[in-house]
Design an enzyme around this catalytic site. Structure first.
Site, PDB file in Angstrom:
ATOM      1  N   HIS A   1      -4.099  -9.281  -0.871  1.00 24.53           N
ATOM      2  CA  HIS A   1      -4.240  -8.852   0.517  1.00 24.53           C
ATOM      3  C   HIS A   1      -5.583  -8.183   0.771  1.00 24.53           C
ATOM      4  O   HIS A   1      -6.257  -8.423   1.780  1.00 24.53           O
ATOM      5  CB  HIS A   1      -3.085  -7.888   0.846  1.00 24.53           C
ATOM      6  CG  HIS A   1      -3.018  -7.462   2.269  1.00 24.53           C
ATOM      7  ND1 HIS A   1      -3.614  -6.309   2.740  1.00 24.53           N
ATOM      8  CD2 HIS A   1      -2.404  -8.027   3.333  1.00 24.53           C
ATOM      9  CE1 HIS A   1      -3.371  -6.168   4.024  1.00 24.53           C
ATOM     10  NE2 HIS A   1      -2.629  -7.210   4.416  1.00 24.53           N
TER      11      HIS A   1
ATOM     12  N   ASP B   1      -6.992  -0.855   0.260  1.00 22.13           N
ATOM     13  CA  ASP B   1      -6.000  -1.931   0.204  1.00 22.13           C
ATOM     14  C   ASP B   1      -5.634  -2.210  -1.246  1.00 22.13           C
ATOM     15  O   ASP B   1      -5.952  -1.433  -2.154  1.00 22.13           O
ATOM     16  CB  ASP B   1      -6.546  -3.175   0.908  1.00 22.13           C
ATOM     17  CG  ASP B   1      -5.438  -3.933   1.640  1.00 22.13           C
ATOM     18  OD1 ASP B   1      -4.569  -4.493   0.962  1.00 22.13           O
ATOM     19  OD2 ASP B   1      -5.470  -3.923   2.886  1.00 22.13           O
TER      20      ASP B   1
ATOM     21  N   SER C   1      -2.409  -7.007   9.713  1.00 19.08           N
ATOM     22  CA  SER C   1      -3.461  -6.615   8.770  1.00 19.08           C
ATOM     23  C   SER C   1      -4.737  -7.352   9.070  1.00 19.08           C
ATOM     24  O   SER C   1      -5.837  -6.796   9.062  1.00 19.08           O
ATOM     25  CB  SER C   1      -3.013  -6.895   7.339  1.00 19.08           C
ATOM     26  OG  SER C   1      -1.882  -6.153   6.994  1.00 19.08           O
TER      27      SER C   1
END
Length: 1741
Positions: A372, A325, A637
């Site tokens: 994120h 990520d 996600s």
């Protein structure tokens, strides 16, 4: 053995046989078309018409219309460069002075390119390997293309994309398993668009094979093309099979002269035309797609659990979860470790949470603010080191798992994953991760298409090559159908969508930790655009004036939070875990595959918050609320992180051994594959029942080229449902001691894994099963309602089955991406007899029809709610597995009932009756009590078939297969059995000696045996072995003819059956045609068989007679002295043809008789076994009668041969001695004797005829009586409807065939018995022929086996050897010598009694009784002796000395000798003498002194066995081959034999091709030329039998001329001057003087005057050498020679004084004529005749 047919004959025979086979095939097809149709069962949808279109993304190829490459089409496209340039680009290059000329290089056909190869049928392992082997075996690797031909990808339907040469494509088109081949169009490689939005973005080029020099070569060529466009291209190597391409302008900013769109079109069109390129696509921009969420993930369909260690006891301990990520904030308390720093680009398994942190050149080692990646890691596995702090309640799901992290971004930049995704996954896999989470991806620049890209194929490929690895990917947040992230369309990943969290989350955690500021910033821009006065408003102003201006509430964080809480409070049904998030991307993929696979909580997920690259501890003291440490985010996600964590916990459950007991058991530790984890996750998912359901396809607008299907138990919105782990993840602990089949909420559940029946296999032994095309396997489970639960409310019984396989990567340019297609079908059998099928599509179907199967997905599932006890059968079938074998995982679970593995899979329902397909008919099967089908019972047979009561099946009596069975099978079995039997006998005998070395050129091998040895089958086989191929062909043809004949009665019976119902004669057309064809076949093949057997008969008798004749003329002299020539000629002329007829006839008769017997037997037992048993009751009686008949036949046949031999012997003797018969007027006596012999023949033959006729009559009477009984009983059965009248007629006809064949087979035995007498006599002669041994060891073996000893031993088949006479000069008593009828062999078969004493003819007349006894005695003697006296074969030494020249010196050293026929009489005693070359020697002595014997020993007519040696030129003649020795020796006898030929031929007999000059010269030297010239035809004068046209002196001169013409060194003359007139004697004497010059001459004479001029004279008396010397020396000694000379002189003077002629003159006129006949007689009895001996002895090799 040799085959003696010419090629023309072989072609004729082969053509006829081929014609019959073709006719048989046509008849079989003709009859099959008329047979009834029987039920066909569908297997894997084979009853549907196969789609043979080739489905590419850019093109659909209809191979039925588009022509294929043929094997006569070769298109050569020569080019200097490796690159094939399109015409437009070639023109551009020419304009830029870049020459590319076509040189016509033949190597062009060896340049590789892409072709599509379609198979005729579904591809399986075998056909795929055939293609691979073909590509390897025919490949040619050029320097400019240093890679091999290979399969690139599978393309539906039934096709491979193959990189190969043009020549290979042409060769491949001729393979029978290939249906179509076409060139792969370059346009199908390009998958990108050219527009302003996408232009300039990188393009990825997938290569078919790696090449090192490719980039520079392509760049040079392309940049030369782009010069005129003011642009360039930059190629970068990503990996060995992937390039990145960027087209850019030469100027920093685009100018009018730089058109990137046109430049890209030229570049990628050119690249697509290169053989190395495979796929071209545009690079896509990547994007990123909790205290309360675990309660949902580990809940059930209707119940949530507590987020604690009681309800969620497992948290991923021992597992490593990898995540890629934006970054990970390592200073966050969820990930930091007080002992170890974060391991950057290394692995530290001791770190509390992060075992590795991987960075690249495009990434850093941290996360951005509110990053994120940090949130994803926290949701999945983050937890503080101190679990007691309050913030730990927001820990991730798998808190005990560790993280392997891959950083994809740097700072706030967008994600930049490696272009080769394998470089991302491999280091994480190497760090120990087996579950991976990807919450990012890209969307095609072409829009929402759900496309399958090269990145997608790369993901599938990694999972296919790493089967124990599983990747979970976010579906995307684009809310529309077909909006899946491109990478999430991978077949083998778990694609995760998002559903909402529990209602509580919307009231507490979500509102508290949402970052409202980002929403405020966005909303304030919108307000500013609406009214500029609000552009500078602060959030406080927005909140203050929101009441007056409603729109300002959107830039007030407090009001935004309040709106979230208010919405949740007022609409609780919309905000709970049973609803899909509206933003979650939906399926399907571009080819209609169902995605997502699962959904998990994804809205307002609270987890770790990143504060950017700093070292502060965001968690503070761990108290709550803590907005610095926590952040709430929504998206797929977040759902993916929970799904990955749940999968990690599932893996721990299996790896640690919790399944199936809930406690850790060492033997239960299972190593799961990725497909098993996926199957378990899907199998236990629950469909959501909220407001967002799948909208029917009719209300959705999809692109026109898409295919969408509905699936039972799944949807394109939520896949197979939401993750609910507690449905089956059962753990036993102190607080929750549930059993295996009961969860915490009381729902009973059974979970089964395919291939893991716990009664048979332990989990640690489990491995995935695999299937190839056409294979299938089944798993069966039983269900019974639970006694503790009801079927109401939430306790409804339910079964769920899931099939998952890791599919090979697809070609990104294919329209459909499934490669290997497996199908799951559920079958259960109901008590009412119905069978229900369920599949992944279309629900259930009944009555044996196969359900519609899924052909798109590599995940299949079936859901069913049972209503009654039943046994489930789940069948997994390999429908189409081109890249097999394919591994798979199958999972079954049942809930709210009692489930367990079935003992065996059911096949039917109780009481069910099913029509079953039997061969050539219809049958039924009954379902037994254990739900298994019984055997198929035949109910009826198709037309032209009948039920075979023996085989219990329908047989077709005329078909190609049946003919092959009767003819080929019967022939081969019969011939092989006979040959094996004979070869076994031969093998047993070969252990003693290898008989094949006894071939004398005739091809017939006869092994010598003892005289009393019986003739075995192996012996008889040796006679026919040279003709075995011809006989086999003849037998095969006869069998075909026989087969055709035995088929005819069946169709005759059919015609009779159909007559009552026939309306027209045309109804019998097919039967008449078949009967006619059978008759033609019978005629043709019987003719061929007769023709071949006739030729073989004549060949065999010719070779056998030749063999016997060779054996006769190779015998030692004693053999001819003991046997009558008439008897030997009778064996040669009569016995050999009789033996030949028996042998060839027996083989043919056995074959045809047995075939007809067995074939007819099949038919009669098929028609009625009862009638057949009636018939066979009489067979033993017939066999008994035949046995009695054969015994009489055997004795009478021997007697017949005896009398025939006697008659032949008497007739020949009378003809030879006709002078004597006439002189004594005994013609009448001879006629009477011959008539008596013929009468004996007639009487014996009459008795034989009576015997055979009587036996045949008895058998005929029995057969006729039997036929009457069969007809009577058959009529009774026909009346009882047990079979038809036509079958009765057929049965009667077949009975006739059986009787005929039985008679033939019985006759074979009789023939065999008759042949034994002939065989015995023939083999006595063949076995006695001298032979040569090849080695000293063999000589020793022969002696040990009783075969040794050398020629001459008297071991014949007479009872007594003592009375065997030798007729010659050595006979002591000379009895019988004056008898003109004497054949000089007085001890013949007929006058030797049982004791070996001589018998004399009685003058007294015998009575009839005495005559009968005398005949019986003679017959007994014949049976005992067979009429032939055989001396045991001579065994010739294994090696000889070959003389090439001869001086002519001979020396006798201590030579003693006895004749083999008279071993009791010693003829020579210790003889010593020497003969020198160039001299003449005389041998004189009285009769019987041994003179002629010495000459015979020099010629080696007899071997020396009583001692001594004969030396020639210092070599013992025992070591010289007889023919080699006789090549230097010639002998002239007193009564020379002349042939019935010309004088020229008689004189030149010893030479192969004498010239007339050589003949005349020899005649002159023999003083014969003068009288020859006076003859009418001179040297061409034919002399008649035995030279009867010449006088005695003339014959002797011809004999001397023959000896001279032979040109041999040693001349042996035996009484050649006896009984001659003085003129002839003088001429011969002169000839002898000529011969003496350069020769060694040895003369034998009674008259000493004939040898007085010899150089030396030897005097013999009674076998002793008494004197030697010259004439004068011997006369002086006054010894034996002196007395003999004086006696002759006195006798001569007395005759002269009386005026009487001398003996010579008297004999000259009378005796010479008699001598002609006597010579003939004597020659027949082999009386030491010179020329006859030279011929008779022959070459003893």
């Amino acid at each position: 053995m040799k085959f003696h047919f010419s090629s023309n004959k072989l072609l004729l025979i082969s053509g006829l046989i081929l014609l019959v086979l073709v006719i048989g095939i046509k008849l079989d097809i003709f009859l099959s078309s008329k047979s009834t149709e029987y039920i066909k069962f569908n297997n894997n949808n084979n009853h549907f018409k196969r789609d043979k279109r080739i489905l590419l993304h850019n093109e659909i190829i209809d191979t039925n219309n588009k022509p294929s490459i043929k094997n006569n089409q070769i298109f050569i496209n020569d080019n200097d460069n490796n690159e094939n340039i399109s015409p437009i680009l070639l023109r551009i290059l020419n304009n830029n002075n870049n020459n590319n000329n076509n040189n016509g290089d033949d190597k062009s056909i060896y340049k590789k390119n892409h072709y599509i190869v379609q198979f005729k049928d579904r591809i399986n392992d075998e056909t795929r390997e055939q293609l691979k082997e073909f590509l390897i075996g025919t490949d040619i690797v050029l320097d400019e293309q240093p890679y091999q031909s290979h399969i690139v990808h599978y393309i539906p339907h039934d096709s491979f994309l193959v990189l190969m040469t043009q020549e290979q494509s042409v060769l491949l088109s001729s393979k029978e398993w290939v249906s179509w081949i076409g060139e792969f169009e370059p346009s199908n490689k390009i998958h990108l668009n050219y527009n302003e939005k996408s232009i300039g973005l990188p393009v990825y080029i997938i290569l078919s094979d790696s090449t090192n020099s490719l980039i520079q070569r392509w760049e040079n060529t392309l940049n030369s093309i782009l010069k005129s466009y003011n642009s360039k291209v930059k190629l970068t190597l990503i990996n060995q099979k992937k390039l990145k391409s960027i087209v850019y302008c030469n100027d920093e900013s685009p100018s009018p002269s730089c058109s990137l769109i046109n430049s890209e079109k030229l570049v990628y069109q050119w690249i697509s035309e290169q053989s190395e390129s495979n796929f071209i696509e545009r690079s896509e921009k990547f994007q990123t797609a909790n205290r309360l969420s675990p309660k949902v993930v580990f809940g059930t369909k209707d119940t949530l659990v507590n987020n604690d260690r009681v309800d969620i006891p497992l948290r991923g301990k021992g597992q490593i979860l990898s995540i890629a990520d934006t970054g990970l904030d390592g200073s966050h308390c969820f990930f930091s470790d007080s002992k170890y720093p974060i391991p950057l680009n290394s692995v530290n398994l001791n770190h509390r949470k992060v075992v590795t942190y991987i960075t690249t050149s495009t990434s850093d080692d941290s996360d951005k603010v509110d990053g994120h990646g940090t949130h994803i890691c926290g949701s999945a596995a983050g937890t503080p080191e101190d679990s007691s702090v309050n913030i730990s309640s927001f820990s991730g799901l798998a808190t005990d798992a560790k993280i392997a992290f891959f950083d994809l971004a740097s700072g706030s930049s967008s994600l930049t994953p490696p272009s080769d995704l394998k470089q991302l996954y491999q280091p994480l896999y190497d760090a120990g991760a087996r579950v991976h989470c990807d919450s990012w991806g890209s969307v095609s620049v072409e829009g929402y298409t759900g496309s399958y890209s090269s990145d997608t194929a790369s993901i599938d490929d990694f999972l296919f090559t790493h089967p124990d690895f599983i990747i979970l990917r976010a579906a995307g947040n684009n809310e529309q159908y077909l909006s899946l992230l491109t990478q999430s369309t991978a077949k083998n990943v778990i694609t995760v969508g998002a559903h909402q969290t529990i209602h509580e989350n919307y009231l507490t955690d979500g509102p508290n930790y949402i970052n409202y500021q980002s929403s405020v910033d966005i909303n304030q821009e919108l307000i500013c655009d609406f009214d500029s006065r609000y552009c500078n408003y602060t959030t406080a102003q927005c909140c203050l004036e929101s009441n007056a201006t409603t729109g300002l509430a959107s830039c007030c964080p407090t009001l935004l939070r309040k709106s979230v809480i208010d919405a949740a409070n007022t609409q609780p049904l919309l905000y709970n875990e049973n609803n899909i998030c509206s933003f979650s991307s939906k399926g399907p993929t571009h080819d209609g595959r169902m995605k997502p696979d699962l959904v998990a909580p994804g809205e307002y997920i609270t987890s770790a918050r990143s504060n950017g690259a700093n070292t502060t501890d965001q968690c503070g003291d761990g108290s709550l609320p803590n907005t610095n440490a926590l952040l709430a985010i929504s998206g797929t996600s977040m759902a993916t992180s929970f799904a990955a964590a749940a999968t990690t916990i599932l893996r721990q459950y299996l790896v640690d051994g919790y399944y199936p007991t809930g406690s850790i058991v060492e033997s239960n530790k299972l190593q799961p594959t990725g497909s098993l984890l996926k199957a378990l996750m899907i199998n236990n998912a629950q469909l959501l029942n909220g407001t967002f359901q799948l909208i029917t396809s009719s209300s959705i607008t999809y692109p026109s080229n898409q295919v969408f299907e509905n699936f039972a138990g799944a949807s394109l919105v939520q896949g197979w449902g939401a993750i609910r782990m507690s449905n089956w993840l059962h753990v036993v602990n102190n607080n929750n001691s549930n059993n295996n089949n009961k969860t915490s909420d009381g729902i009973t559940k059974f979970v089964g894994i395919g291939g893991l029946d716990l009664r048979l296999v332990k989990p640690n032994q489990w491995k995935e099963e695999s299937l190839s095309t056409g294979q299938n396997t089944s798993y069966c489970f039983t269900y019974k309602p639970s006694s503790s639960s009801s079927n109401s409310g939430n306790n409804i019984p339910r079964v769920v089955a899931t099939l998952v396989w890791t599919d090979p990567p697809s070609y990104a340019g294919a329209k459909f991406n499934l490669v290997n297609n497996l199908d799951l079908t559920m079958i259960y059998y109901r008590d009412n007899g119905s069978t229900i099928f369920y599949s992944n599509q279309g629900g259930s179907s009944f009555l044996g029809l196969a359900p519609t199967q899924d052909t798109l997905n590599n995940v299949e599932g079936i859901v069913h709610n049972p209503t009654e006890p039943m046994t489930y059968r789940f069948m997994v079938a390999g429908t189409n597995v081109p890249m097999g074998p394919q591994n798979f995982s199958f999972v079954f679970h049942g809930e709210n009932g009692e489930f367990e593995w079935a003992d065996k899979c059911p096949q039917c329902s109780p009481g069910q009756v099913l029509a079953c397909p039997v061969e050539n008919g219809i049958g039924t099967q009954l379902c037994t009590s254990d739900l298994q089908w019984s055997s198929c019972l035949i109910q009826s047979c198709d037309n032209n078939y009948n039920y075979n009561s023996i085989k219990k099946r329908c047989d077709k009596f005329l078909s190609y297969n049946y003919i092959i069975m009767i003819v080929a099978g019967g022939t081969m079995l019969l011939i092989i059995f006979i040959l094996l039997l004979i070869k076994y006998q031969e093998y047993k005998e070969s252990k003693k000696d290898s008989f094949r070395r006894f071939d004398d050129g005739t091809g017939i091998f006869v092994r010598p045996k003892d005289k009393d040895a019986k003739v075995s089958l192996a012996d008889l086989y040796n006679l026919i072995s040279p003709f075995i191929i011809e006989l086999a062909i003849s037998t095969a043809c006869s069998l075909v003819s026989t087969a055709a004949s035995i088929l005819q009665p069946f169709y005759i019976g059919q015609i009779i059956n159909d007559i009552p119902t026939a309306k027209h004669i045309g109804d019998f057309k097919s039967q008449f045609i078949l009967i006619f064809i059978l008759a033609v076949i019978e005629f043709v093949f019987s003719t061929i068989s007769s023709w071949i057997s006739g030729i073989v008969n004549e060949k065999m008798v010719m070779r056998l007679q030749n063999k016997v004749f060779r054996a006769l003329i190779a015998q030692d002299m004693g053999f001819f002295q003991k046997n009558n020539a008439a008897i030997l000629m009778n064996v040669l002329i009569s016995d050999t043809p009789m033996l030949r007829s028996a042998l060839t006839g027996i083989l043919l008769s056995i074959a045809t008789g047995l075939c007809k017997f067995v074939g007819s037997l099949v038919f009669i037992f098929t028609i009625s076994w009862k009638l057949s048993l009636v018939f066979f009751a009489t067979v033993p009686v017939l066999a008994f009668i035949t046995q009695i008949q054969s015994q009489f036949t055997k004795r009478l046949t021997r007697a017949l041969l005896f009398y025939n031999s006697k008659a032949s012997q008497h007739g020949q003797e009378s003809m030879v001695n006709m002078h004597v018969v006439t002189n004594y007027c005994r013609q009448d006596k001879e006629i009477i004797k011959y008539t008596d012999n013929l009468n004996n023949v007639f009487q014996t033959a009459r008795r034989l005829i009576i015997n055979n006729t009587l036996a045949s009559s008895i058998k005929w009477l029995m057969v006729e009586s039997l036929a009457f009984i069969i007809l009577y009983y058959g009529a009774y059965l026909a009346i009882q409807k047990q079979f038809t009248v036509g079958l009765l007629i057929s049965f009667c006809l077949y009975i006739g065939y059986v009787i005929d064949s039985t008679t033939t087979l019985f006759g074979v035995y009789v023939s065999y018995v008759q042949s034994q007498a002939s065989a015995t006599r023939v083999f006595m002669i063949l076995r006695s022929a001298p032979r040569k041994r090849t080695t000293l060891e063999e000589e020793e073996a022969d002696r040990n086996n009783g075969l040794g000893g050398g020629g001459g031993n008297n071991n014949n088949n007479d009872d007594d050897d003592d009375d065997d006479n030798y007729n010659g000069k050595g006979n002591d008593n000379g009895k019988g010598s004056d008898d003109p009828n004497n054949n000089n062999n007085n001890t013949t078969l007929e006058n030797i009694d049982d004791n070996g004493e001589l018998t004399t003819v009685q003058p007294v007349e015998l009575t009839k009784k005495q005559l009968k006894k005398q005949k019986e005695k003679e017959q007994k003697e014949y049976f005992k002796r067979t009429g032939i006296s055989v001396v045991e074969m001579s065994l010739i030494p294994s090696s000889y000395i070959e003389l090439t020249d001869c001086k002519g010196e001979i020396e006798f050293k201590n030579v003693s000798f006895r004749y083999p026929t008279r071993p009791d009489v010693q003829v020579l005693h210790n003889i010593n003498m020497k003969f020198e070359t160039g001299k003449c020697y005389g041998l004189v002595g009285p009769s019987g002194s041994g003179k002629s014997t010495l000459l015979e020993l020099i010629s080696k007519f007899y071997p020396l066995r009583d001692g001594g040696n004969i030396i020639m030129d210092d070599i013992d003649i025992a070591n010289i081959r007889p023919n080699n020795l006789r090549g230097f020796v010639t002998c002239v006898h007193q009564n020379p034999y002349l042939f019935d030929a010309s004088i020229k031929d008689n004189i030149g007999y010893a030479l192969d091709n004498p010239t007339i000059e050589e003949v005349i010269e020899a005649a002159k030297l023999a003083y014969a030329h003068e009288f020859i010239k006076d003859l009418p035809q001179q040297y061409d004068t034919v002399l008649g039998s035995a030279g009867s046209l010449l006088s005695g002196g003339q014959k002797k001169r011809i004999a001397i001329a023959r000896a001279i013409c032979a040109k041999r060194k040693i001349m042996l003359l035996d009484e050649i001057t006896a009984e001659l007139d003085p003129e002839s004697e003088e001429a011969i004497t002169q000839s002898i003087k000529v011969l003496t010059q350069g020769h060694t001459v040895v003369m034998v004479a009674h008259k000493v005057a004939a040898v007085r001029d010899c150089d030396k004279i030897f005097v013999l008396d009674k076998g002793y050498l008494v004197e030697e010397g010259t004439h004068d020396e011997l006369m002086e000694r006054k010894g034996k020679y002196h007395r003999m000379f004086n006696n002759e002189k006195d006798e001569e003077e007395l005759l002269n004084n009386l005026g009487l002629p001398s003996n010579n003159e008297t004999n000259n006129e009378n005796n010479n004529e008699n001598n002609n006949n006597n010579n003939n007689n004597n020659n027949n009895n082999n009386n030491n005749n010179d020329d006859n001996n030279n011929q008779v002895v022959g070459e003893q090799v």
